[in-house]
Design an enzyme around this catalytic site. Structure first.
Site, mmCIF file in Angstrom:
data_model
loop_
_atom_site.group_PDB
_atom_site.id
_atom_site.type_symbol
_atom_site.label_atom_id
_atom_site.label_comp_id
_atom_site.label_asym_id
_atom_site.label_seq_id
_atom_site.Cartn_x
_atom_site.Cartn_y
_atom_site.Cartn_z
ATOM 1 N N PRO A 24 45.889 -91.043 -64.265
ATOM 2 C CA PRO A 24 46.808 -90.087 -64.309
ATOM 3 C C PRO A 24 46.117 -88.660 -64.160
ATOM 4 O O PRO A 24 45.253 -88.397 -64.751
ATOM 5 C CB PRO A 24 47.428 -89.984 -65.991
ATOM 6 C CG PRO A 24 46.387 -90.742 -66.668
ATOM 7 C CD PRO A 24 45.367 -91.754 -65.816
ATOM 8 N N ALA A 57 51.101 -87.065 -65.703
ATOM 9 C CA ALA A 57 51.588 -86.705 -66.753
ATOM 10 C C ALA A 57 52.922 -86.126 -66.505
ATOM 11 O O ALA A 57 53.020 -84.967 -65.886
ATOM 12 C CB ALA A 57 50.705 -85.901 -67.896
ATOM 13 N N GLN A 99 53.644 -91.750 -66.630
ATOM 14 C CA GLN A 99 52.955 -91.480 -67.756
ATOM 15 C C GLN A 99 53.866 -90.455 -68.595
ATOM 16 O O GLN A 99 54.232 -89.319 -68.100
ATOM 17 C CB GLN A 99 51.509 -90.735 -67.586
ATOM 18 C CG GLN A 99 50.643 -90.516 -68.812
ATOM 19 C CD GLN A 99 49.539 -89.658 -68.805
ATOM 20 O OE1 GLN A 99 49.449 -88.763 -68.112
ATOM 21 N NE2 GLN A 99 48.383 -90.034 -69.391
ATOM 22 N N HIS A 173 51.270 -91.193 -73.249
ATOM 23 C CA HIS A 173 50.264 -90.465 -73.089
ATOM 24 C C HIS A 173 49.741 -89.923 -74.498
ATOM 25 O O HIS A 173 50.558 -89.005 -75.275
ATOM 26 C CB HIS A 173 50.452 -89.012 -72.504
ATOM 27 C CG HIS A 173 49.340 -88.137 -71.989
ATOM 28 N ND1 HIS A 173 48.030 -88.421 -72.664
ATOM 29 C CD2 HIS A 173 49.023 -87.231 -70.791
ATOM 30 C CE1 HIS A 173 47.235 -87.392 -72.166
ATOM 31 N NE2 HIS A 173 47.879 -86.913 -71.147
ATOM 32 N N ALA A 175 46.604 -89.058 -75.543
ATOM 33 C CA ALA A 175 45.407 -88.537 -75.291
ATOM 34 C C ALA A 175 45.241 -87.050 -75.219
ATOM 35 O O ALA A 175 46.043 -86.398 -75.144
ATOM 36 C CB ALA A 175 44.561 -89.337 -74.163
ATOM 37 N N ARG A 225 47.776 -94.481 -73.554
ATOM 38 C CA ARG A 225 46.704 -93.964 -72.963
ATOM 39 C C ARG A 225 45.864 -93.046 -74.275
ATOM 40 O O ARG A 225 46.718 -92.444 -74.944
ATOM 41 C CB ARG A 225 46.753 -92.947 -72.014
ATOM 42 C CG ARG A 225 45.063 -92.155 -71.632
ATOM 43 C CD ARG A 225 45.128 -91.343 -70.269
ATOM 44 N NE ARG A 225 44.302 -91.572 -69.471
ATOM 45 C CZ ARG A 225 43.519 -91.072 -68.669
ATOM 46 N NH1 ARG A 225 43.442 -89.596 -69.189
ATOM 47 N NH2 ARG A 225 42.689 -91.311 -67.932
ATOM 48 N N ASN A 233 40.973 -79.994 -76.647
ATOM 49 C CA ASN A 233 41.894 -79.141 -76.872
ATOM 50 C C ASN A 233 42.115 -78.533 -78.456
ATOM 51 O O ASN A 233 43.235 -78.502 -78.874
ATOM 52 C CB ASN A 233 43.227 -79.513 -76.364
ATOM 53 C CG ASN A 233 42.975 -79.347 -74.711
ATOM 54 O OD1 ASN A 233 42.662 -78.508 -74.176
ATOM 55 N ND2 ASN A 233 43.930 -80.376 -74.166
ATOM 56 N N GLY A 316 39.487 -91.297 -61.691
ATOM 57 C CA GLY A 316 40.480 -90.024 -61.488
ATOM 58 C C GLY A 316 40.229 -89.104 -60.231
ATOM 59 O O GLY A 316 40.689 -89.315 -59.163
#
Ligand code: FMN
Length: 361
Positions: A24, A57, A99, A173, A175, A225, A233, A316
């Site tokens: 993604p 995403a 996603q 998502h 992750a 994922r 983050n 990716g």
């Protein structure tokens, strides 16, 4: 051991011609109203040789989408905008899942129009992307029981919309420090109710999202994922192997057929970390297919398949720069290098103009 170029049944209803997946990748080419644009159909169709395309995403709600010009899937206009994209990929013989994204505390009210939502009112480090450049993150609101119920409804609607838009399935998502990851890890989840505290409680929200999405579209259409190792983050956990082992066990209970793990190493060029990968432990807890990601090249990707930890590999940045990546890997051809400066810029430059082998000849 299978080769990267061997087919695989990722789910009982989703068979892939090879094990080279497109990871993604947020590219910021939608409208300000989060509606997909025509150039996105060209971009994804160019990459239809991937075993599976995992979409960028995509916001499940305005509250959950703060990335400028990222697409959404919460309204009819967005569903209509995605249809030519899934059609274009299918016409080129490809397969594509969407996603599903709630960014949690990683948004700014300048984009979403409301205070960010998170498990706990902890401000992440750093700055949010907005239409006026980067802005310091704001303190999020800790989700109430009603908020959680509403967000689960948003996941249901988004999953339903994804199938209506022609996707072959969805990927949740979980992750990279967004809402689900914020619930999972202890540094961002300091709740004292059933969604916080011990690992079993922090895994609850992921399980509830997965169950709601499964109820909406069928378990054979759902993947997840996760990013088990390394702080991201502001999300971190000292006991990450036990935590993600519990997450894998929960997804196993639900019958989720595949998970994708972004697991960098210390030398990774994308969020490097010294934390050990959790995939060997998760492999033992999870009987579905495992897709591994981050920094893979032909030889290292095949080695992970040979080790028996991964069933497939997602790529990716190499897919950004190489629309015909499968062909290039198969023929041992040189790869185009990606251009960081055009990752998120509007328009076709650095998006649909990377040459294929045929064009370069
Ligand atoms: C431009 C860019 C956009 C990304 N967008 C997403 C995204 O939308 N969702 C996601 O889960 N990861 C996203 N990632 C992470 C990638 O999926 C992938 O994990 C990362 O690029 C490392 O894999 P690679 O070494 O094969 O590029 C993004 C990464 C980059 C470079």
């Amino acid at each position: 051991m299978p080769s990267l170029f061997d087919p695989i049944a990722l789910t009982p209803t989703l068979s892939l011609p090879n094990r080279i997946l497109m990871a993604p990748l947020t590219r910021g080419r939608a409208t300000r109203e989060a509606v997909p644009t025509e150039v996105m159909a060209e971009y994804y169709a160019q990459r239809a040789d991937a075993g599976l395309i995992i979409s960028e995403a995509t916001g499940i709600s305005r509250e959950g989408l703060g990335w400028p010009n990222a697409p959404g899937i919460w309204n009819e206009e967005q569903v209509e905008g995605w249809k030519p994209i899934t059609d274009a990929v299918h016409e080129r013989g490809g397969r594509m899942v969407l996603q599903l994204w709630h960014m949690g505390r990683m948004v700014h009210s300048a984009v979403t129009g409301r205070q960010p939502l998170a498990p706990s009112p902890i401000t992440p480090p750093g700055e949010a992307h907005s239409y006026n450049g980067k802005l310091p993150f704001e303190q999020p609101r800790g989700a109430t029981a009603d908020d959680i119920k509403r967000v689960l409804d948003d996941y249901s609607r988004a999953a339903r919309n994804a199938i209506a838009a022609g996707f072959d399935g969805v990927q949740i998502h979980g992750a990279n420090g967004y809402l689900i990851d914020e619930f999972l890890r202890s540094s961002s989840n300091q709740r004292e109710d059933d969604y916080g505290g011990p690992i079993a409680s922090r895994v609850r929200f992921l399980g509830e999202v997965a169950r709601r999405v499964v109820a909406e579209v069928g378990v054979e259409r759902v993947g997840v994922r996760l990013s088990p190792n390394g702080a991201v983050n502001g999300c971190d956990d000292p006991d990450h192997i036990a935590l993600f082992n519990a997450a894998a066990t929960e997804l196993e209970k639900i019958g989720i057929p595949w998970i994708e793990l972004r697991e960098p190493g210390p030398q990774s060029s994308f969020r490097p970390t010294e934390q050990q990968p959790a995939s060997p432990a998760m492999r033992r807890a999870f009987s579905g297919k495992i897709v591994l990601n981050s920094d893979y090249k032909l030889t290292s990707a095949q080695a992970k398949l040979d080790e028996g930890i991964a069933d497939a590999i997602s790529f990716g940045r190499t897919f950004i720069a190489n629309p015909d990546l499968v062909e290039r890997l198969k023929t041992g051809s040189a790869l185009n290098r990606w251009d960081v400066d055009t990752f998120y810029t509007p328009g076709p430059k650095g998006y649909v103009d990377y040459p294929t082998l045929d064009e370069a000849a």
